[in-house]
Design a protein around this motif. Structure first.
Motif, PDB file in Angstrom:
ATOM      1  N   SER A  70      49.410  25.198  36.369  1.00 18.04           N
ATOM      2  CA  SER A  70      48.554  24.370  37.218  1.00 18.04           C
ATOM      3  C   SER A  70      48.418  24.957  38.616  1.00 18.04           C
ATOM      4  O   SER A  70      47.340  24.923  39.221  1.00 18.04           O
ATOM      5  CB  SER A  70      49.113  22.945  37.294  1.00 18.04           C
ATOM      6  N   THR A  71      49.507  25.508  39.152  1.00 14.85           N
ATOM      7  CA  THR A  71      49.456  26.125  40.483  1.00 14.85           C
ATOM      8  C   THR A  71      48.608  27.388  40.457  1.00 14.85           C
ATOM      9  O   THR A  71      47.843  27.662  41.386  1.00 14.85           O
ATOM     10  CB  THR A  71      50.873  26.453  40.969  1.00 14.85           C
ATOM     11  N   TRP A  72      48.745  28.174  39.394  1.00 11.25           N
ATOM     12  CA  TRP A  72      47.909  29.361  39.248  1.00 11.25           C
ATOM     13  C   TRP A  72      46.433  28.975  39.206  1.00 11.25           C
ATOM     14  O   TRP A  72      45.591  29.615  39.838  1.00 11.25           O
ATOM     15  CB  TRP A  72      48.284  30.121  37.966  1.00 11.25           C
ATOM     16  N   MET A  73      46.103  27.931  38.469  1.00 11.41           N
ATOM     17  CA  MET A  73      44.706  27.519  38.354  1.00 11.41           C
ATOM     18  C   MET A  73      44.158  27.062  39.698  1.00 11.41           C
ATOM     19  O   MET A  73      43.030  27.413  40.080  1.00 11.41           O
ATOM     20  CB  MET A  73      44.570  26.404  37.313  1.00 11.41           C
ATOM     21  N   MET A 223      33.557  13.173  48.475  1.00 11.72           N
ATOM     22  CA  MET A 223      33.817  13.487  47.074  1.00 11.72           C
ATOM     23  C   MET A 223      35.267  13.910  46.865  1.00 11.72           C
ATOM     24  O   MET A 223      35.889  13.548  45.870  1.00 11.72           O
ATOM     25  CB  MET A 223      32.884  14.600  46.594  1.00 11.72           C
ATOM     26  N   GLN A 224      35.804  14.687  47.792  1.00 10.78           N
ATOM     27  CA  GLN A 224      37.178  15.158  47.643  1.00 10.78           C
ATOM     28  C   GLN A 224      38.158  13.996  47.637  1.00 10.78           C
ATOM     29  O   GLN A 224      39.070  13.946  46.807  1.00 10.78           O
ATOM     30  CB  GLN A 224      37.525  16.132  48.764  1.00 10.78           C
ATOM     31  N   VAL A 225      37.982  13.058  48.561  1.00  9.57           N
ATOM     32  CA  VAL A 225      38.860  11.894  48.612  1.00  9.57           C
ATOM     33  C   VAL A 225      38.662  11.023  47.383  1.00  9.57           C
ATOM     34  O   VAL A 225      39.626  10.494  46.814  1.00  9.57           O
ATOM     35  CB  VAL A 225      38.608  11.093  49.904  1.00  9.57           C
ATOM     36  N   ALA A 232      44.960  14.477  41.819  1.00  7.63           N
ATOM     37  CA  ALA A 232      46.219  14.531  42.581  1.00  7.63           C
ATOM     38  C   ALA A 232      46.910  13.177  42.553  1.00  7.63           C
ATOM     39  O   ALA A 232      47.405  12.690  43.577  1.00  7.63           O
ATOM     40  CB  ALA A 232      45.959  14.984  44.008  1.00  7.63           C
ATOM     41  N   GLU A 233      46.978  12.572  41.386  1.00 10.98           N
ATOM     42  CA  GLU A 233      47.564  11.232  41.274  1.00 10.98           C
ATOM     43  C   GLU A 233      49.035  11.233  41.662  1.00 10.98           C
ATOM     44  O   GLU A 233      49.497  10.335  42.394  1.00 10.98           O
ATOM     45  CB  GLU A 233      47.399  10.719  39.840  1.00 10.98           C
ATOM     46  N   ASN A 234      49.792  12.209  41.189  1.00  6.96           N
ATOM     47  CA  ASN A 234      51.230  12.244  41.492  1.00  6.96           C
ATOM     48  C   ASN A 234      51.484  12.409  42.983  1.00  6.96           C
ATOM     49  O   ASN A 234      52.392  11.769  43.547  1.00  6.96           O
ATOM     50  CB  ASN A 234      51.890  13.386  40.715  1.00  6.96           C
ATOM     51  N   GLU A 235      50.715  13.269  43.636  1.00  8.91           N
ATOM     52  CA  GLU A 235      50.888  13.461  45.077  1.00  8.91           C
ATOM     53  C   GLU A 235      50.557  12.191  45.851  1.00  8.91           C
ATOM     54  O   GLU A 235      51.230  11.877  46.841  1.00  8.91           O
ATOM     55  CB  GLU A 235      49.995  14.615  45.561  1.00  8.91           C
ATOM     56  N   MET A 236      49.538  11.449  45.410  1.00  2.00           N
ATOM     57  CA  MET A 236      49.189  10.204  46.097  1.00  2.00           C
ATOM     58  C   MET A 236      50.287   9.158  45.935  1.00  2.00           C
ATOM     59  O   MET A 236      50.644   8.461  46.890  1.00  2.00           O
ATOM     60  CB  MET A 236      47.868   9.663  45.544  1.00  2.00           C
ATOM     61  N   ARG A 237      50.843   9.055  44.749  1.00  8.80           N
ATOM     62  CA  ARG A 237      51.932   8.088  44.535  1.00  8.80           C
ATOM     63  C   ARG A 237      53.168   8.475  45.335  1.00  8.80           C
ATOM     64  O   ARG A 237      53.869   7.606  45.873  1.00  8.80           O
ATOM     65  CB  ARG A 237      52.255   8.000  43.044  1.00  8.80           C
TER      66      ARG A 237
END
Length: 278
Positions: A70-73, A223-225, A232-237
């Motif tokens: 995922s980080t590579w992508m 759009m990004q938000v 980025a669900e995990n980062e938001m939680r």
């Protein structure tokens, strides 16, 4: 007085319509088989290779664990999202700036057909470049794991891959819409990068994580938000933010897409259809 014999006139050949597939190929060549197009594609490929090389070098020289897929992508899709929209803009504006649009619309009077051909060429380019970036990312995941002496972490889901591709396509369409609306390369580039790199990447994102009022307003206009709950669900939680990925989340996403993609495309198409050829 003898009658004058007149030879029967030869009927004019009937004009044949230009096949849509041929138009797409022509627009593809206009976008990629020019000096500017080749330079942009080489720079994009070079940046992808540079990012991949730096990641592998850091992995080899440090004790860090191998990066997951995922980080590579995410890392390799950045050069694509940064540079490929330039070609989506120039495929429209370069003809109006160099006045070659007069030839294009003479050979194919249907302006709407030409617009769709350009749009298909842009979408194909976006899909191809993202496929290349994802493929190099897969190779980097394997190589990084081999260097670090660990197993490759294939944590990319089909949903994440689909959202990444959808994001790239949406921003390509945004640049294409700005190009038709302005019909000027510098103006379209300034508006596009001003929104994506300044407003979205800096202003909207920063204020969204700081102020409560921004969390209620910006998902409707950025759009990004609006896509953050899906990519980025995990980062938001982890940051303690509410994740709206139901009907409200889709309404916010649809509104922001309509504002920054749909509106420029509609208004830009109307301008191209009605602009005087001169």
């Amino acid at each position: 007085m003898s009658a004058v014999s007149v030879a029967p006139s030869t009927p004019l050949p009937t004009a044949t319509k230009v096949p849509f597939g041929r138009l797409v190929l022509v627009e593809w060549r206009k976008m990629t088989d020019t000096r500017a197009g080749r330079v942009m594609l080489m720079i994009t490929g070079g940046l992808i290779a540079l990012v991949a090389g730096i990641i592998l070098l850091v992995t080899a020289l440090s004790d860090m664990a191998a990066l997951p897929a995922s980080t590579w992508m995410s890392a390799l899709s950045f050069p694509v999202s940064l540079l490929v929209p330039v070609l989506a803009i120039m495929i429209v504006t370069q003809e109006w700036g160099q006045r070659t649009h007069m030839v294009t619309f003479t050979l194919e009077p249907s302006r709407l057909k030409v617009i769709f051909a350009k749009l298909v060429a842009v979408l194909v380019l976006g899909i191809v470049t993202m496929a290349i970036a994802v493929g190099i990312g897969a190779l980097g995941t394997v190589a990084g794991a081999a260097i670090a002496g660990s197993d490759a972490n294939w944590n990319v889901t089909g949903e994440a891959l689909a959202w990444t591709l959808a994001t790239q396509v949406l921003y390509l369409l945004m640049g294409f819409g700005f190009a038709m609306l302005l019909l000027n390369t510098p103006a379209a580039l300034v508006i596009y990068y001003g929104y994506t790199l300044i407003l979205e990447a800096s202003v909207f994102s920063a204020l969204y994580f700081i102020f409560d009022w921004a969390q209620n307003i910006f998902p409707w206009i950025s759009m990004q938000v609006a896509m953050m709950p899906y990519i980025a669900e995990n980062e938001m939680r982890a940051a303690g933010l509410a994740v709206e990925d139901g009907a409200l989340g889709f309404a916010r996403l649809a509104t922001s897409i309509a504002l920054w993609v749909g509106l420029p495309l509609v208004l830009g198409t109307m301008r191209v259809l009605k602009s005087e050829l001169k």
